[in-house]
Structure formats: C-alpha cells, structure tokens
Design a protein around this motif. Structure first.
Motif, PDB file in Angstrom:
ATOM      1  N   GLN A 165      -3.279  -5.720  28.326  1.00 32.45           N
ATOM      2  CA  GLN A 165      -3.924  -6.999  28.020  1.00 32.45           C
ATOM      3  C   GLN A 165      -5.443  -6.888  28.141  1.00 32.45           C
ATOM      4  OE1 GLN A 165      -2.216 -10.231  30.290  1.00 32.45           O
ATOM      5  NE2 GLN A 165      -0.430 -10.354  28.959  1.00 32.45           N
TER       6      GLN A 165
ATOM      7  N   HIS B 178       1.517 -10.168  23.034  1.00 35.27           N
ATOM      8  CA  HIS B 178       1.281  -9.815  24.428  1.00 35.27           C
ATOM      9  C   HIS B 178       0.745 -10.959  25.289  1.00 35.27           C
ATOM     10  CE1 HIS B 178       1.419  -5.795  22.499  1.00 35.27           C
ATOM     11  NE2 HIS B 178       2.010  -5.479  23.620  1.00 35.27           N
ATOM     12  N   PHE B 179       0.434 -12.093  24.680  1.00 35.98           N
ATOM     13  CA  PHE B 179      -0.001 -13.261  25.443  1.00 35.98           C
ATOM     14  C   PHE B 179       0.897 -14.444  25.078  1.00 35.98           C
ATOM     15  CE2 PHE B 179      -3.782 -10.611  25.248  1.00 35.98           C
ATOM     16  CZ  PHE B 179      -4.267 -10.673  26.542  1.00 35.98           C
TER      17      PHE B 179
ATOM     18  N   CYS C 114       1.686 -18.444  24.781  1.00 37.43           N
ATOM     19  CA  CYS C 114       1.043 -19.750  24.629  1.00 37.43           C
ATOM     20  C   CYS C 114       1.891 -20.826  25.311  1.00 37.43           C
ATOM     21  CB  CYS C 114       0.868 -20.073  23.139  1.00 37.43           C
ATOM     22  SG  CYS C 114       0.232 -21.727  22.824  1.00 37.43           S
TER      23      CYS C 114
ATOM     24  N   ILE D 251      -6.573 -18.266  25.902  1.00 40.60           N
ATOM     25  CA  ILE D 251      -5.716 -17.116  25.582  1.00 40.60           C
ATOM     26  C   ILE D 251      -5.780 -16.082  26.702  1.00 40.60           C
ATOM     27  CG2 ILE D 251      -5.312 -15.215  23.977  1.00 40.60           C
ATOM     28  CD1 ILE D 251      -6.492 -17.014  21.772  1.00 40.60           C
ATOM     29  N   PHE D 252      -7.002 -15.730  27.099  1.00 41.37           N
ATOM     30  CA  PHE D 252      -7.194 -14.688  28.108  1.00 41.37           C
ATOM     31  C   PHE D 252      -7.403 -15.320  29.484  1.00 41.37           C
ATOM     32  CE2 PHE D 252      -9.109 -13.184  24.055  1.00 41.37           C
ATOM     33  CZ  PHE D 252      -8.190 -12.184  23.753  1.00 41.37           C
TER      34      PHE D 252
END
Length: 343
Positions: free
Chosen positions: A188, A251-252, A254, A261-262
């Motif tokens: 990430q 990989h993320f 919601c 997002i990060f």
C-alpha cells in the motif's frame, strides 16, 4: 476538551474544534521534566477553546505573543497539514529566543527580525532561512488581517534571494530500486509513491484525496491544493486509470465516499519511510525526497514538449513562471544531446 500525551521525542496536545480533532506538537521533549510545561500549554489551549465555544470575542488589543500564536494555531493552522503546523512551530521557536512570549505582540518590530535573520544564518541553507521567514510573514500577515496589528514587522526585504539550483529528478535506476523496496515492505505504501509519480501532486494533497474525488465516468480526479486552497480537476489519463482500477480499487477498501483513500498514512509517516529506503540504498544525494516525484513528473512532461501553461495547470501553479524552472532544467540536457549529435 484537550489531552496531553507523549509521541516519539515530544509532548503532543490533542484538541477538538468544530467537531474535528487536531493536534499540536509542543516541541517539548517527552520526558517527565517537561510534562508540567506541556500541561500548561494544554490549559492555555483549553481556555482559548472555551472562549470560542462560548462565542466570546477574544480581545485583540493587548494580545501577548503567546496569545497571538495560540490564536493563529487554533483558528488558522487547524485546517492546514501537519507539515505546515510543524514548520510554523520550528520558525516560531527561533523568534521566542529573541523576545518573551509574555510581551505584547505589537512589540515585535523590524529590529527584532533583523536579529532573527542574523540568528538563522550560521549553519543553515538559504532555502531553510527563506522557509522560516516565509512562515513568520504568513503568521504576522494573518495578525494584520485579524486587526491584531496594523502592519507586519516582517519586511519583504528581509527575505534572502533564492539560490538557483538545478531541478533534481530521479535517475531511472534509483526510482526503480526505491519503488521495488517499497513494494516489498508495504504494497500500500508503494501505491502511495506510485500515485505521487503518476499525478505529480504534493504528498499532503495526495493523502487528502477522497473516494468521491475519483470520477472515472468523466475521467477526472479532484485534487485540493492545500498550499493555495485551489481545487483542480486532474485528468485521468489511460495509465492513471489503469492504476486506479487495477491497484487502488483492489488494495484499498472504500467504506464511505467521504473517507480518504490513503487514510492509514500521514505526510510524516510517508516521509519517514522514504528516508529509510534512501538510507537502505545508501543514497546520500541531497535534494532527493518526496518532492522529487513531483519534479520528475513535471520534468518528464517538459522534456516531451508539453506547453508550460498546461503543466502549470496540472501542478496547480498560480503562475507559469513557477513552471518555467522545469524547462530551464531540461534546456541544458537538450543542448548537450544536440551537441553530441553534431560534434
């Protein structure tokens, strides 16, 4: 209303303002010897927040330097990035070496700032000195806007001339090695670096991107520029779209359109990890940092012939003159290539 706690080397203070949580690094060492001073700062913040909550008008007449700085941090810096808040505190620390915080802020004059400059010069780069003075100018200009002062004591003439330095970009091998190590350590985190490289945005602005800011239908990414308070519609070009669809969405997770997002990263943690990678690669080259991703992005566009005004638009620059340095940087490379072909 506020809490005081240790974090790494320093005491920090958390506080709530308008339903949002903020924190201030007191820059006091996180030892028991400095706990009392940290608690005193916490009480100062709490008293100020009570006034704000009760809608009491904070009298600007007779404000001490300490009260003025507190007003600035709570009312103005609260919505700024962590790096902005900490940069101000570093600059402010040198001011209170010259004048007591208990003195009326109006007693800060040009003579004090002449001494401030003299104090900074030994052992510091021109860019560091310019940064400190710029943060002091912003602070005192704010006090003028708030009618605390009539005129700022920080003169434009005080600012040393900027040194012209060549733009440093990533050499292909260094970039590849940096990204590979990031990928191995934390995938990430690697994606955060890729987003910096693909958009050319500042780290603080990339970390503020929310899920709702991605509009694949209209192929645009909303970016909020913290430095100028501008909002730009960054075009989602093919490579960026592929990255968003195949990497970001994969990989993320919601949870809400309003979420960042990060959200597990801060500018501080992203920068610290980058420095560790740089140390691991034994790269001691000065000027290679998180901003190098932005410089590499812009320089690549310039070297491939994109118009200056278009690059300025993508980077969120207010003036194309700011963007010109990327063209000046590649001009020498282009001339060298032409000479190699001719001679």
């Amino acid at each position: 209303m506020a809490s005081c706690y240790k974090r790494g080397k320093y005491w920090y203070i958390d506080y709530l303002l308008n339903g949002k949580k903020y924190y201030i690094n007191t820059k006091l060492p996180s030892s028991a010897a400095f706990k009392t001073k940290a608690e005193e700062k916490k009480k100062e913040i709490e008293l100020y927040l009570i006034k704000v909550k009760n809608k009491n008008v904070v009298k600007v007449e007779g404000l001490s330097l300490k009260e003025a700085s507190l007003k600035y941090m709570i009312e103005h810096l609260a919505n700024k990035s962590v790096s902005h808040r900490e940069s101000f505190l570093r600059a402010y620390k040198h001011l209170i070496k010259l004048i007591s915080e208990e003195q009326n802020v109006k007693s800060v004059n040009k003579e004090i700032f002449n001494k401030y400059l003299e104090q900074l010069i030994p052992g510091r780069s021109i860019e560091t000195i310019r940064t400190y003075i710029r943060y002091m100018r912003i602070f005192f200009n704010y006090l003028v806007e708030e009618n605390v002062l009539i005129k700022s004591p920080v003169s434009k003439k005080l600012m040393p001339k900027a040194q012209k330095k060549p733009i440093k970009t990533f050499e292909p091998v260094l970039l590849e090695n940096t990204l590979n190590i990031a990928k191995e350590r934390d995938y990430q985190y690697y994606l955060v670096l890729q987003m910096l490289l693909l958009t050319g945005q500042r780290p603080c602005d990339v970390l503020r991107i929310k899920w709702k800011d991605i509009d694949l239908l209209n192929k645009k990414l909303i970016v909020r520029i913290s430095k100028t308070n501008k909002i730009i519609n960054f075009p989602i070009y093919d490579k960026l779209e592929e990255f968003i669809v195949n990497e970001i969405y994969k990989h993320f997770k919601c949870k809400s359109d309003e979420d960042f997002i990060f959200d597990k990263f801060t500018v501080e943690t992203v920068g610290r990890r980058f420095r560790r990678i740089k140390a691991y690669l034994n790269n001691k080259e000065r000027g290679i940092d998180l901003k190098t991703f932005r410089k590499t992005f812009a320089s690549n566009l310039a070297s491939n012939g994109m118009e200056r005004s278009r690059i300025a638009e993508l980077l969120g620059h207010d003036s194309v003159n700011t963007t010109f340095k990327y063209y000046a940087s590649i001009k020498n490379d282009s001339l060298r290539k032409e000479l190699n072909e001719i001679i």
